[in-house]
Write an enzyme that holds these catalytic residues in place. Structure first.
Site, PDB file in Angstrom:
ATOM      1  N   LYS A 150      23.264  -4.773  -4.309  1.00  0.00           N
ATOM      2  CA  LYS A 150      23.479  -6.218  -3.939  1.00  0.00           C
ATOM      3  C   LYS A 150      24.882  -6.262  -2.886  1.00  0.00           C
ATOM      4  O   LYS A 150      26.054  -6.263  -3.441  1.00  0.00           O
ATOM      5  CB  LYS A 150      23.961  -7.189  -5.150  1.00  0.00           C
ATOM      6  N   GLU A 208      26.579  -3.917  -7.116  1.00  0.00           N
ATOM      7  CA  GLU A 208      27.303  -5.057  -6.387  1.00  0.00           C
ATOM      8  C   GLU A 208      28.502  -4.428  -5.756  1.00  0.00           C
ATOM      9  O   GLU A 208      29.533  -4.854  -6.416  1.00  0.00           O
ATOM     10  CB  GLU A 208      27.342  -6.346  -7.005  1.00  0.00           C
TER      11      GLU A 208
END
Ligand code: 13P
Length: 340
Positions: A219, A177
């Site tokens: 992500k 992420e």
């Protein structure tokens, strides 16, 4: 080992399902509870999360995995059942946030580096034994005057890849992420440019550190203007720019991309995802890994009162269903009204 990783990664992005990010740190959950007038005690945190994980319809039909915080992965429901068991029994994969947060990056004013690599191999082993099959590490890149610096982008990408390698070695799927924040007054083009740099650098580091791309989930943020930007963007523009950017940066063997909501309104986060999926012709699955955009409504409905539990579960189920429809490209604003 690789087959196990790939299977879990695919399960995390299964059709019409997405990830519930319920991994708020102690300070973040306190902020969320403050907003609804609830004391952040261990019992309240447990009751709230138990309420989510016992939302049977939402968990079984729309949630593929749940990201937990260290405290939660060790907690038991009121009746003594481990919360991890509730999640697994609903057919979702338990996951764990393993980063130790973003700390000031030396010589780079206003920028951060995510910490938590020391001792991570040992912690991953423990989390695996506690039932976690995927993990999350969030790098934070801020846009502002003169930032981000290459130093911040590079050091964060390097740490993300170090984390991802340790995860895969421990048979845990890494959610990678790199979040470019939507704070600030920059326009959508600036978000595009910075996110492109960040993703190119991240995949380069993942390659250098031998990550198996089939066994990870990305992500990212969507490409959106800063919250204080005078220039707003339409849903179509966000979808078109985000998909174009991802196609130019994310190899097609990556099984799926699960977006963060990042401070978008609930409905914006849903509409943007839906518009991207409707564009079609994508090499990877697109879905959600939302924190706020799945939980703001149930938190408000709950407000710390046991008698509001059913209303909170209904609010969670509604948002999860809307996002599930979006991940299938089948959402419409009419659906919002129908079920609300
Ligand atoms: P938001 O959807 O609230 O941005 O949270 C997702 C998340 O897990 C951020 O790390």
């Amino acid at each position: 080992m690789t087959a196990e990783l790939d299977t879990i990664a695919q399960k995390m992005v299964a059709d019409g399902k997405g990830i519930l990010a319920a991994d708020e740190s102690s300070s973040t959950i306190k902020k969320r509870f403050d907003a609804i007038g609830v004391a952040s005690t261990e019992d309240n945190r447990r009751d709230y999360r138990e309420l989510l994980f016992r939302s049977t319809e939402a968990m079984k039909k729309y949630i593929s995995g749940v990201i937990l915080f260290d405290e939660t992965i060790r907690q038991k429901a009121k009746d003594g059942t481990p919360l991890v068991t509730l999640i697994a029994e609903a057919g979702a994969v338990p996951g764990i946030k393993v980063d130790a947060g973003a700390k000031p990056l030396p010589f780079c004013p206003g920028e951060t580096i995510t910490e938590g690599l020391d001792g991570l191999a040992g912690r991953l082993k423990e989390y695996y034994d506690l039932g976690a099959r995927f993990a999350k590490w969030r790098a934070v890149i801020d846009i502002g005057a003169g930032i981000p610096s290459y130093t911040a982008i590079r050091t964060n990408a390097h740490a993300l890849a170090r984390y991802a390698a340790l995860c895969q070695e421990a048979k845990i799927v890494p959610i990678v992420e790199p979040e470019v924040l939507m704070d600030g007054d920059h326009d959508i083009e600036r978000c595009y440019e910075v996110t492109e740099f960040v993703l190119k650098e991240t995949f380069q580091e993942l390659y250098y550190q031998r990550i198996r791309l089939e066994g990870m989930v990305l992500k990212p943020n969507m490409v959106v203007p800063g919250k204080k930007s005078a220039k707003k963007a339409s849903v179509e523009e966000v979808a078109e720019k985000t998909v174009r950017l991802l196609k130019s940066c994310v190899p097609s063997v990556v099984p799926g991309i699960a977006f963060l909501s990042g401070g978008q309104s609930d409905e914006e986060a849903t509409a943007h995802l839906d518009a991207m999926v409707k564009l079609g012709g994508l090499p990877w699955k697109l879905t959600y890994s939302y924190g706020r955009a799945l939980q703001a409504a149930p938190q408000k409905a709950w407000s710390g009162k046991a008698e509001n539990m059913a209303a909170a579960q209904a609010a969670f189920t509604h948002r999860a269903r809307m996002n599930s429809l979006a991940a299938l490209g089948q959402w419409s604003s009419a659906e919002e009204k129908k079920a609300a």
